[in-house]
Enzyme design. Structure first.
Site, PDB file in Angstrom:
ATOM      1  N   ARG A  59       0.849  -1.211   0.000  1.00 37.09           N
ATOM      2  CA  ARG A  59       0.000   0.000   0.000  1.00 37.09           C
ATOM      3  C   ARG A  59       0.876   1.250   0.000  1.00 37.09           C
ATOM      4  NH1 ARG A  59      -1.790   2.119   4.470  1.00 37.09           N
ATOM      5  NH2 ARG A  59      -2.343   0.179   5.524  1.00 37.09           N
ATOM      6  N   TYR A 112     -11.409  20.052 -14.501  1.00 41.48           N
ATOM      7  CA  TYR A 112     -12.023  18.750 -14.773  1.00 41.48           C
ATOM      8  C   TYR A 112     -13.260  18.560 -13.880  1.00 41.48           C
ATOM      9  CZ  TYR A 112     -12.448  13.685 -15.008  1.00 41.48           C
ATOM     10  OH  TYR A 112     -12.923  12.399 -15.159  1.00 41.48           O
ATOM     11  N   ASP A 184      -2.786  20.884 -13.207  1.00 40.84           N
ATOM     12  CA  ASP A 184      -3.187  19.637 -13.854  1.00 40.84           C
ATOM     13  C   ASP A 184      -2.729  19.731 -15.313  1.00 40.84           C
ATOM     14  OD1 ASP A 184      -4.526  17.602 -15.246  1.00 40.84           O
ATOM     15  OD2 ASP A 184      -6.315  17.710 -13.985  1.00 40.84           O
ATOM     16  N   LYS A 209      -4.803   8.875 -19.177  1.00 49.04           N
ATOM     17  CA  LYS A 209      -5.016   9.489 -20.486  1.00 49.04           C
ATOM     18  C   LYS A 209      -3.759   9.345 -21.353  1.00 49.04           C
ATOM     19  CE  LYS A 209      -8.865  10.585 -18.468  1.00 49.04           C
ATOM     20  NZ  LYS A 209      -9.063  11.887 -17.825  1.00 49.04           N
TER      21      LYS A 209
HETATM   22  C1  LIG Z   1      -9.538  12.295 -16.634  1.00 47.33           C
HETATM   23  C2  LIG Z   1      -9.024  13.506 -16.000  1.00 47.33           C
HETATM   24  C3  LIG Z   1      -8.845  13.571 -14.611  1.00 47.33           C
HETATM   25  C4  LIG Z   1      -9.225  12.431 -13.684  1.00 47.33           C
HETATM   26  O1  LIG Z   1      -8.466  11.304 -13.916  1.00 47.33           O
HETATM   27  P1  LIG Z   1      -8.957   9.780 -13.631  1.00 47.33           P
HETATM   28  O2  LIG Z   1      -7.768   8.977 -13.956  1.00 47.33           O
HETATM   29  O3  LIG Z   1     -10.145   9.533 -14.502  1.00 47.33           O
HETATM   30  O4  LIG Z   1      -9.345   9.739 -12.187  1.00 47.33           O
HETATM   31  C5  LIG Z   1      -8.318  14.734 -14.083  1.00 47.33           C
HETATM   32  N1  LIG Z   1      -7.986  15.779 -14.863  1.00 47.33           N
HETATM   33  C6  LIG Z   1      -8.164  15.760 -16.200  1.00 47.33           C
HETATM   34  C7  LIG Z   1      -7.794  16.954 -17.004  1.00 47.33           C
HETATM   35  C8  LIG Z   1      -8.688  14.627 -16.813  1.00 47.33           C
HETATM   36  O5  LIG Z   1      -8.870  14.613 -18.140  1.00 47.33           O
END
Ligand SMILES: *Cc1c(COP(=O)(O)O)cnc(C)c1O
Length: 395
Positions: A59, A112, A184, A209
């Site tokens: 963990r 997001y 982000d 992504k």
């Molecule tokens: C998809 C996404 C997230 C969240 O990520 P997950 O892996 O789905 O939890 C956060 N920020 C952006 C810009 C995203 O496209």
């Protein structure tokens, strides 16, 4: 590996792996073991107390997960990195680790969807003051920051209308009041943008992504100042949103081709956006690479490439038009994910902003006839041909 600066494309392949390649393996092994054993109890204790490097319990840390964090850290140019099971896992760990009652966050309205829910629904429960500004109104954001705040949370380009915020300008304003800056960087990727070099303290990714790039593994990662990463790691090891070693392996493998994929996606997206902008059935096209985009100049300054994400409005601006258009596409999954090798499309109503009502989306400037288009690495003439035939239903 020697310390001299190597190109990002080479870093994608070699970066961070050497230490983990045991017994001549040329690929990082997937270590599924939950526990890590020690015959020498004194050594065990030293590792447990952090006085000696090593692993204790899955963990907390794991060698495959470490290698993934290290590769990302090198690509972002950070001091330290830590990860989580998903992008939201790392975002929530970061916000809950760094914020306590009475603190103030300044962010923007276009973060997001899930991040927006943390801001509006969860942080407010703990008496944390959240101010969400108009994403492109830099004067307003600067004014809110200068009133005093503890954390500035940015995202650029944003989801789904690819708005661009000036990271260097706002990081500067934030540091004047002693605030920590988090960015982000999911849409841009470390290939197209490095927020730490622009003054941010922390940069995070939904690795689900573009980093992974194959839509087969969930993950989140954050890089930056070690003192902050330590706090985030400590929260995440306790809340338990740990990245799985198998997912870390898939993300690592995906990242080997990150630079190659992003080059093709930057290229494809520019051509697709230009095609769409000239099409009679299409209204506005949102892509930072287009000179018609409101954030084009800032993007040109702070990004090395404009990315694979774009969105566009059907001239017939209704959800019904979207309903008719989407099934016509042959080379685009209609799905919620993005950043994969396959092109993916979807309206915000079923993807990034599914949690919002049509009224809330309208207030955020997200039209019902908008399509988010995540450009894959296919041959671009096929992508344009596919859009052409699908759009022909409107002529
Ligand atoms: C998809 C996404 C997230 C969240 O990520 P997950 O892996 O789905 O939890 C956060 N920020 C952006 C810009 C995203 O496209």
């Amino acid at each position: 590996m020697s310390n001299h600066q190597i190109a990002k494309g080479t870093q994608c392949i070699w970066g961070g792996e050497e230490e983990y390649l045991i017994q001549g393996a040329t690929q990082v092994p997937v270590v599924h073991s939950v526990g890590f054993g020690y015959k020498d109890v004194d050594e065990w204790q030293q590792v447990a107390l952090g006085q000696k490097p090593g692993h204790i319990y899955g963990r907390n840390t794991n060698p495959t997960v470490d290698a993934f964090e290290e590769k990302t850290r090198l690509l972002e140019g950070g001091e330290a990195a830590t990860s989580a099971s998903t992008g939201m896992g790392i975002i929530s760990s970061t916000l809950f680790a760094l914020l306590t009652p009475g603190k103030r966050v300044v962010s923007v309205k276009d973060t997001y969807g899930g991040t927006n829910v943390i801001f509006t629904e969860f942080l407010t429960r703990f008496n944390i003051d959240v101010t969400l500004c108009d994403t492109t109104d830099h004067e307003q954001i600067e004014a809110e920051i200068s009133k005093g705040c503890d954390l500035v949370y940015l995202e650029s380009p944003t989801n789904p209308t690819t708005k661009v915020v000036n990271i260097a300008l706002l990081a500067n304003a934030a540091h004047e009041v002693g605030a920590t800056v988090v960015v982000d960087n999911t849409f841009a990727t470390p290939i197209n943008q490095n927020p730490l070099a622009l003054g941010a303290d922390l940069v995070l990714h939904s690795a689900t992504k573009f980093l992974g790039g194959h839509a087969d593994a969930l993950g989140g990662v954050i890089c930056g100042r070690k003192d902050l990463i330590d706090q985030i790691y400590h929260y995440r090891e306790i809340n338990g949103a740990t990245l799985h070693p198998m997912a870390a392996y898939l993300l690592l493998r995906g990242m080997k081709t990150l630079e190659l994929r992003i080059r093709q996606q930057n290229d494809n997206a520019m051509k697709v956006a230009t095609f769409l902008e000239g099409h009679p059935a299409v209204g506005r096209v949102f892509y930072p690479g287009l000179s018609s985009h409101s954030g084009h100049d800032i993007a040109s300054e702070q990004m090395h490439g404009y990315g694979g994400m774009l969105s566009f409005m059907l001239k017939e601006d209704s959800f019904d038009a979207v309903r008719r258009f989407v099934p016509r596409m042959n080379y685009a999954h209609a799905a919620a994910n993005l950043g994969a090798v396959e092109t993916t499309i979807g309206p915000p109503a079923t993807t990034s902003h599914v949690e919002c009502t049509p009224e809330q989306r309208a207030a955020m400037g997200i039209p019902e006839g908008l399509i988010r288009y995540s450009t894959g690495i296919e041959n671009v003439s096929d992508l344009i041909g596919d859009l052409e035939q699908a759009l022909s239903i409107f002529s």
